[in-house]
Design a protein around this motif. Structure first.
Motif, PDB file in Angstrom:
ATOM      1  N   ARG A  51       0.829  -1.212   0.000  1.00  0.00           N
ATOM      2  CA  ARG A  51       0.000   0.000   0.000  1.00  0.00           C
ATOM      3  C   ARG A  51       0.860   1.257   0.000  1.00  0.00           C
ATOM      4  O   ARG A  51       0.559   2.236  -0.699  1.00  0.00           O
ATOM      5  CB  ARG A  51      -0.929  -0.004   1.218  1.00  0.00           C
ATOM      6  N   ARG A  55       1.350   3.973  -3.367  1.00  0.00           N
ATOM      7  CA  ARG A  55       0.986   5.389  -3.275  1.00  0.00           C
ATOM      8  C   ARG A  55       2.031   6.292  -3.915  1.00  0.00           C
ATOM      9  O   ARG A  55       1.699   7.166  -4.726  1.00  0.00           O
ATOM     10  CB  ARG A  55       0.775   5.773  -1.809  1.00  0.00           C
ATOM     11  N   ARG A  61      -3.594   5.414  -4.413  1.00  0.00           N
ATOM     12  CA  ARG A  61      -3.942   5.471  -3.003  1.00  0.00           C
ATOM     13  C   ARG A  61      -4.970   4.389  -2.683  1.00  0.00           C
ATOM     14  O   ARG A  61      -5.694   3.936  -3.561  1.00  0.00           O
ATOM     15  CB  ARG A  61      -4.515   6.847  -2.658  1.00  0.00           C
ATOM     16  N   THR A  62      -5.009   3.953  -1.442  1.00  0.00           N
ATOM     17  CA  THR A  62      -5.934   2.898  -1.039  1.00  0.00           C
ATOM     18  C   THR A  62      -6.700   3.313   0.206  1.00  0.00           C
ATOM     19  O   THR A  62      -6.189   4.057   1.046  1.00  0.00           O
ATOM     20  CB  THR A  62      -5.183   1.579  -0.760  1.00  0.00           C
ATOM     21  N   GLU A  63      -7.913   2.800   0.315  1.00  0.00           N
ATOM     22  CA  GLU A  63      -8.770   3.159   1.451  1.00  0.00           C
ATOM     23  C   GLU A  63      -9.670   1.985   1.807  1.00  0.00           C
ATOM     24  O   GLU A  63     -10.198   1.302   0.921  1.00  0.00           O
ATOM     25  CB  GLU A  63      -9.617   4.377   1.089  1.00  0.00           C
ATOM     26  N   ARG A  65     -13.110   1.255   3.817  1.00  0.00           N
ATOM     27  CA  ARG A  65     -14.288   1.907   4.382  1.00  0.00           C
ATOM     28  C   ARG A  65     -15.135   0.896   5.148  1.00  0.00           C
ATOM     29  O   ARG A  65     -14.993  -0.300   4.992  1.00  0.00           O
ATOM     30  CB  ARG A  65     -15.119   2.548   3.265  1.00  0.00           C
ATOM     31  N   LEU A  87      -5.881  -5.450   0.821  1.00  0.00           N
ATOM     32  CA  LEU A  87      -6.677  -4.525   1.641  1.00  0.00           C
ATOM     33  C   LEU A  87      -7.524  -5.264   2.674  1.00  0.00           C
ATOM     34  O   LEU A  87      -7.633  -4.827   3.821  1.00  0.00           O
ATOM     35  CB  LEU A  87      -7.563  -3.660   0.744  1.00  0.00           C
ATOM     36  N   SER A  91      -6.632  -5.428   6.951  1.00  0.00           N
ATOM     37  CA  SER A  91      -7.532  -4.636   7.794  1.00  0.00           C
ATOM     38  C   SER A  91      -8.244  -5.454   8.869  1.00  0.00           C
ATOM     39  O   SER A  91      -8.920  -4.890   9.730  1.00  0.00           O
ATOM     40  CB  SER A  91      -8.584  -3.934   6.924  1.00  0.00           C
ATOM     41  N   THR A 184     -15.787  -3.659  -3.749  1.00  0.00           N
ATOM     42  CA  THR A 184     -14.520  -3.032  -4.130  1.00  0.00           C
ATOM     43  C   THR A 184     -14.583  -2.426  -5.521  1.00  0.00           C
ATOM     44  O   THR A 184     -15.465  -2.762  -6.320  1.00  0.00           O
ATOM     45  CB  THR A 184     -13.370  -4.048  -4.059  1.00  0.00           C
ATOM     46  N   LEU A 201      -7.870   6.330  -6.466  1.00  0.00           N
ATOM     47  CA  LEU A 201      -8.220   5.861  -5.128  1.00  0.00           C
ATOM     48  C   LEU A 201      -8.923   4.515  -5.219  1.00  0.00           C
ATOM     49  O   LEU A 201     -10.072   4.436  -5.664  1.00  0.00           O
ATOM     50  CB  LEU A 201      -9.115   6.870  -4.405  1.00  0.00           C
ATOM     51  N   VAL A 203     -10.629   1.302  -3.397  1.00  0.00           N
ATOM     52  CA  VAL A 203     -11.390   1.165  -2.153  1.00  0.00           C
ATOM     53  C   VAL A 203     -11.902  -0.258  -1.970  1.00  0.00           C
ATOM     54  O   VAL A 203     -12.361  -0.896  -2.922  1.00  0.00           O
ATOM     55  CB  VAL A 203     -12.601   2.130  -2.150  1.00  0.00           C
ATOM     56  N   GLU A 205     -14.769  -1.765   0.685  1.00  0.00           N
ATOM     57  CA  GLU A 205     -15.764  -1.296   1.657  1.00  0.00           C
ATOM     58  C   GLU A 205     -16.466  -2.487   2.315  1.00  0.00           C
ATOM     59  O   GLU A 205     -17.060  -3.321   1.625  1.00  0.00           O
ATOM     60  CB  GLU A 205     -16.798  -0.400   0.983  1.00  0.00           C
TER      61      GLU A 205
END
Length: 245
Positions: A51, A55, A61-63, A65, A87, A91, A184, A201, A203, A205
């Motif tokens: 990650r 970037r 970028r990674t997120e 949620r 991801l 997490s 995702t 970005l 993601v 979620e």
């Protein structure tokens, strides 16, 4: 020119990513051989590395949620590329994937996957695969964790529609656990195949829980609706129209 430069940056990124996998696999090996915690720490360190380098090396970028589950639950996720594995696993406290048996023989990945409790299954005859999956999962529940299954059974490119496999429903019924769906859009930036990594970005979620007790059919209908609607929303947010393919 801009595409060529981004492709070159992507090539360097992919190369160092696999080099880092080998280096970390060797560095953590003594600890990982004798401790599940050591193997898990190696994998989480690798997730953070990927990650971080994504970037600044390729502008990706990674997120994450929603609320990553910490209890012993079933996570049924959308799978678009290797990045959603990074991801999701990075997490949750103790993720364990349902994985193709062939991956057991992949260097580093296979050995560490087994050490952290991943469950390899054959993908030949469906009924036999599901029966073995349930049996292996039951045996693997000695250590608490988050059991992760990709509900469509394979990576699916953005915009492509694939049916949801019955395996997720079988596990939901057999384990009696709460299911946390995960959507995702990572495939928009990190494709199933190829070198190019698109900046933006990406993601994953975690969606509202599906409580235990539903029939298999009702569960599968809700799971597919929740994950597909959320994934389409995330892909549109990333500038990709799912209905355009």
């Amino acid at each position: 020119m801009r595409y060529a430069l981004q492709w070159l940056r992507s090539l360097v990124f992919v190369g160092q990513m696999y080099l880092a996998m080998a280096v970390l696999g060797i560095v953590f090996l003594p600890w990982a051989l004798f401790s599940t915690r050591g193997a898990r720490m190696a994998c989480k360190t690798y997730c953070r590395w990927v990650r971080w380098t994504a970037r600044w090396m390729v502008g990706l970028r990674t997120e994450v949620r929603g609320t990553p589950p910490a209890d012993e639950v079933l996570i049924a996720a959308k799978h678009q590329s290797f990045l959603d594995i990074i991801l999701i696993f990075g997490s949750v406290p103790a993720g364990k994937f349902i994985m193709k048996r062939e991956l057991m023989w992949a260097p580093v990945i296979g050995q560490y996957a087994l050490r952290i409790g991943c469950v390899p299954v054959d993908r030949g005859k469906r009924s036999q695969a599901i029966g073995r999956m349930v049996e292996d999962v039951a045996k693997g529940r000695q250590e608490p964790g988050q059991l992760i299954i990709y509900a469509q059974g394979t990576r699916v490119a953005p915009g492509v529609k694939r049916p949801y496999k019955v395996g997720a429903g079988v596990l939901y019924n057999e384990t009696g656990q709460t299911c946390v769906p995960a959507a995702t859009n990572v495939g928009v930036f990190w494709p199933r195949k190829g070198i190019y990594r698109k900046p933006g970005l990406a993601v994953v979620e975690f969606l509202p829980e599906i409580p235990p007790g539903l029939s298999r059919q009702a569960f599968m209908q809700r799971l597919e609706r929740d994950v597909e609607e959320a994934s389409d929303r995330l892909m549109r947010e990333a500038g990709f129209e799912p209905g355009g393919c």
